[in-house]
Scaffold this motif. Structure first.
Motif, PDB file in Angstrom:
ATOM      1  N   THR A  13      -9.406   3.664   0.847  1.00  0.00           N
ATOM      2  CA  THR A  13     -10.635   3.342   1.592  1.00  0.00           C
ATOM      3  C   THR A  13     -11.279   4.626   2.079  1.00  0.00           C
ATOM      4  O   THR A  13     -12.509   4.739   2.134  1.00  0.00           O
ATOM      5  N   HIS A 144      -0.824   1.391  15.600  1.00  0.00           N
ATOM      6  CA  HIS A 144      -0.969   1.275  14.140  1.00  0.00           C
ATOM      7  C   HIS A 144       0.401   1.031  13.499  1.00  0.00           C
ATOM      8  O   HIS A 144       1.391   1.673  13.873  1.00  0.00           O
ATOM      9  N   GLY A 260      -5.272  -6.734   4.881  1.00  0.00           N
ATOM     10  CA  GLY A 260      -3.915  -6.317   5.223  1.00  0.00           C
ATOM     11  C   GLY A 260      -3.930  -5.343   6.382  1.00  0.00           C
ATOM     12  O   GLY A 260      -2.892  -4.908   6.860  1.00  0.00           O
ATOM     13  N   SER A 261      -5.134  -5.013   6.828  1.00  0.00           N
ATOM     14  CA  SER A 261      -5.256  -4.116   7.979  1.00  0.00           C
ATOM     15  C   SER A 261      -4.986  -4.907   9.255  1.00  0.00           C
ATOM     16  O   SER A 261      -5.405  -6.060   9.373  1.00  0.00           O
ATOM     17  N   ALA A 315      -3.164 -11.198   5.808  1.00  0.00           N
ATOM     18  CA  ALA A 315      -1.775 -11.068   6.278  1.00  0.00           C
ATOM     19  C   ALA A 315      -1.757 -10.400   7.646  1.00  0.00           C
ATOM     20  O   ALA A 315      -0.727 -10.357   8.306  1.00  0.00           O
ATOM     21  N   GLY A 335       5.624  -3.143   5.635  1.00  0.00           N
ATOM     22  CA  GLY A 335       4.328  -2.799   5.039  1.00  0.00           C
ATOM     23  C   GLY A 335       4.334  -3.067   3.538  1.00  0.00           C
ATOM     24  O   GLY A 335       3.388  -3.652   2.991  1.00  0.00           O
ATOM     25  N   VAL A 338       4.055  -6.818   2.534  1.00  0.00           N
ATOM     26  CA  VAL A 338       2.701  -7.371   2.648  1.00  0.00           C
ATOM     27  C   VAL A 338       1.812  -6.810   1.535  1.00  0.00           C
ATOM     28  O   VAL A 338       1.022  -7.533   0.915  1.00  0.00           O
ATOM     29  N   GLU A 339       1.968  -5.525   1.268  1.00  0.00           N
ATOM     30  CA  GLU A 339       1.146  -4.922   0.206  1.00  0.00           C
ATOM     31  C   GLU A 339       1.437  -5.573  -1.151  1.00  0.00           C
ATOM     32  O   GLU A 339       0.517  -5.874  -1.916  1.00  0.00           O
ATOM     33  N   GLY A 362      -6.544   0.583   4.124  1.00  0.00           N
ATOM     34  CA  GLY A 362      -6.377   1.645   3.136  1.00  0.00           C
ATOM     35  C   GLY A 362      -5.140   1.468   2.279  1.00  0.00           C
ATOM     36  O   GLY A 362      -5.209   1.531   1.040  1.00  0.00           O
ATOM     37  N   GLU A 363      -4.000   1.234   2.921  1.00  0.00           N
ATOM     38  CA  GLU A 363      -2.768   1.043   2.147  1.00  0.00           C
ATOM     39  C   GLU A 363      -2.900  -0.223   1.309  1.00  0.00           C
ATOM     40  O   GLU A 363      -2.497  -0.271   0.142  1.00  0.00           O
ATOM     41  N   THR A 364      -3.472  -1.240   1.926  1.00  0.00           N
ATOM     42  CA  THR A 364      -3.667  -2.515   1.232  1.00  0.00           C
ATOM     43  C   THR A 364      -4.564  -2.301   0.011  1.00  0.00           C
ATOM     44  O   THR A 364      -4.267  -2.793  -1.089  1.00  0.00           O
ATOM     45  N   SER A 403     -12.216   0.365   5.212  1.00  0.00           N
ATOM     46  CA  SER A 403     -11.282   1.012   6.125  1.00  0.00           C
ATOM     47  C   SER A 403     -10.985   0.041   7.257  1.00  0.00           C
ATOM     48  O   SER A 403     -11.889  -0.652   7.731  1.00  0.00           O
ATOM     49  N   GLY A 404      -9.730   0.038   7.686  1.00  0.00           N
ATOM     50  CA  GLY A 404      -9.315  -0.920   8.702  1.00  0.00           C
ATOM     51  C   GLY A 404     -10.265  -1.010   9.880  1.00  0.00           C
ATOM     52  O   GLY A 404     -10.642  -2.102  10.310  1.00  0.00           O
TER      53      GLY A 404
END
Ligand SMILES: Nc1ncnc2c1ncn2[C@@H]1O[C@H](COP(=O)(O)OP(=O)(O)OP(=O)(O)O)[C@@H](O)[C@H]1O
Ligand SMILES: O=C(O)[C@@H](O)C(=O)CO
Length: 419
Positions: A13, A144, A260-261, A315, A335, A338-339, A362-364, A403-404
């Motif tokens: 993101t 976070h 997912g954020s 999620a 994490g 969920v991802e 971002g990770e999602t 972005s979250g």
């Protein structure tokens, strides 16, 4: 079209956010997913999106250096290391170690560090990062799931991640404009500082800082600090006008959102969506199994997909629920679970005709984009500051990677009015 600016972003993101800023300021920009294995596409700026924000420092360094090699080989005249506007990192890295490695590769001894992004409420004063009216460590970022930020003093935070000395170019200097900033940075470098956190509260500050850093081999920061860079290339006669830098192919297919954020902004956006669109909130604690969660979501979606309005699958959870899952599985495993689940849902949605997909986190986004086999993202017009629609190839779908912390409360609905 010769490559001018070569960028390395530590999440997906964030990469899109930076690419959007460059497009908005007239650079044709392509986001490339992961370290490129073949020739780079033609563009004024390339943003290589890594998923290195939370990987071990050694891996983050290796990937970032490989990305830098590809960009330099393609002729990049300046390298930009993009991290989060909330400076997301742990004390173990990765911002300091990656910046150190890039400086060394570029044969440079100094870089500025400026994550400020006023349009999204991120400002830096006396080296302290604010998110809106709150110090970073009181903004929700202290909770976070992966990178809790418990200190707002960026000089201190960055000092914990590098052996190099970190100084500050304070507001009083930044206010005086680009010449004063340039001189201050020269003095810092001569005085043995490796980095300077640079205060910035307004877009005008960011433009002045960008101008002051025109000849820096490495710039580090959020997308805001990229605002002034296209003008440097234009002033040097290297960048022509690009009126259609943000043009994308027409959008088609069903609409969906995956979240997912667990940021405050995303939780608020899910709250809004609950009242305006079919919304499924997965209970990860009750079903801590990625396959089972994905199956639940894809069963639920049956008969609900539409080309006019989105379904929302989240999620995301508030801090106490995140903490409970982490206590059960460990932070990284929670994490990753969920991802994996959301990545599988994304594949299922695309197989069911979704052609316009918003992903929050971002990770999602990294997990989803990898699962969809996306190689490049062409960057379109902005929905909200820092979040553009993009066209993903070879998947040939429209993606918005949010972005979250970004986006207005109605983002999950309004995004589909913009594509
Ligand atoms: N219910 C949950 N319990 C524990 N972890 C969760 C839960 N829901 C999501 N997560 C994890 O929280 C992390 C959120 O990080 P992500 O980068 O996606 O969002 P973000 O940090 O808010 O966004 P950005 O990086 O764009 O600021 C992901 O690893 C995700 O899998
Ligand atoms: O800078 C930001 O806040 C975003 O682009 C980001 O990096 C979120 O992951």
């Amino acid at each position: 079209m010769p490559l001018l600016l070569g960028c390395i972003a530590d999440d997906f993101t964030g990469a899109t956010d930076l690419a959007s800023m460059l497009v908005k300021n007239g650079m044709a920009t392509v986001q490339v997913i992961g370290v490129p294995t073949g020739p780079l596409p033609e563009a004024d700026a390339i943003v290589i999106a890594l998923k290195s924000r939370t990987t071990p420092a050694r891996e983050a360094i290796a990937e970032s250096l490989a990305a830098a090699e590809a960009l330099l080989a393609a002729g990049a005249k300046q390298i930009f290391f993009k991290y989060c506007s909330t400076f997301d990192s742990t004390d173990a890295g990765n911002i300091g170690p990656v910046a150190d490695a890039l400086l060394k590769r570029l044969g440079a001894g100094f870089a500025l560090a400026c994550p400020a992004f006023p349009a999204n409420g991120r400002s830096i004063y006396q080296g302290h990062l604010f998110a809106g009216a709150h110090l970073l460590n009181e903004s929700g970022m202290e909770n976070h799931p992966l990178t809790p930020m418990k200190d707002a003093n960026l000089v201190r935070v960055l000092s914990r991640q590098t052996e190099g000395a970190v100084g500050l170019v304070p507001f009083s200097v930044v206010e005086q404009g680009s010449q004063a900033i340039r001189q201050a940075m020269i003095r810092m470098a001569e005085g043995g500082r490796r980095y300077a956190i640079v205060d910035a509260v307004t877009d005008g500050h960011l433009v002045a800082i960008g101008e002051a850093a025109a000849h820096h081999p490495l710039i580090t920061g959020g997308s805001g600090i990229a605002m002034g860079l296209p003008a440097n290339f234009r002033a040097a006669g290297l960048l022509p006008e690009r009126p259609d830098a943000a043009a994308l192919p027409p959008a088609k297919g069903m609409c969906a959102v995956l979240a997912g954020s667990c940021s405050r902004a995303t939780l608020g956006q899910i709250g809004f969506a609950r009242d305006h669109a079919p919304t499924l909130e997965l209970d990860v604690l009750a079903t801590p199994d990625a396959k089972a969660l994905a199956a639940q979501a894809l069963d639920w979606v049956e008969g609900k997909l539409s080309a006019d309005h989105p379904v929302v699958i989240a999620a995301s959870a508030p801090p106490e629920k995140v903490a409970a899952l982490q206590a059960k599985l460990g932070r990284d495993a929670a994490g990753a679970l969920v991802e994996h689940a959301l990545a599988a849902v994304a594949q299922g949605l695309v197989a069911r005709g979704v052609g316009r997909l918003v992903v929050a986190g971002g990770e999602t986004s990294g997990a989803v984009v990898s699962a969809l086999g996306v190689a490049t993202l062409r960057i379109g017009a902005e929905i909200d500051p820092g979040v553009p629609w993009t066209y993903a190839e070879p998947a040939n779908i429209h993606l918005a990677l949010k972005s979250g912390n970004f986006g207005a409360r109605d983002f999950f609905l309004k995004a589909f009015a913009h594509v």
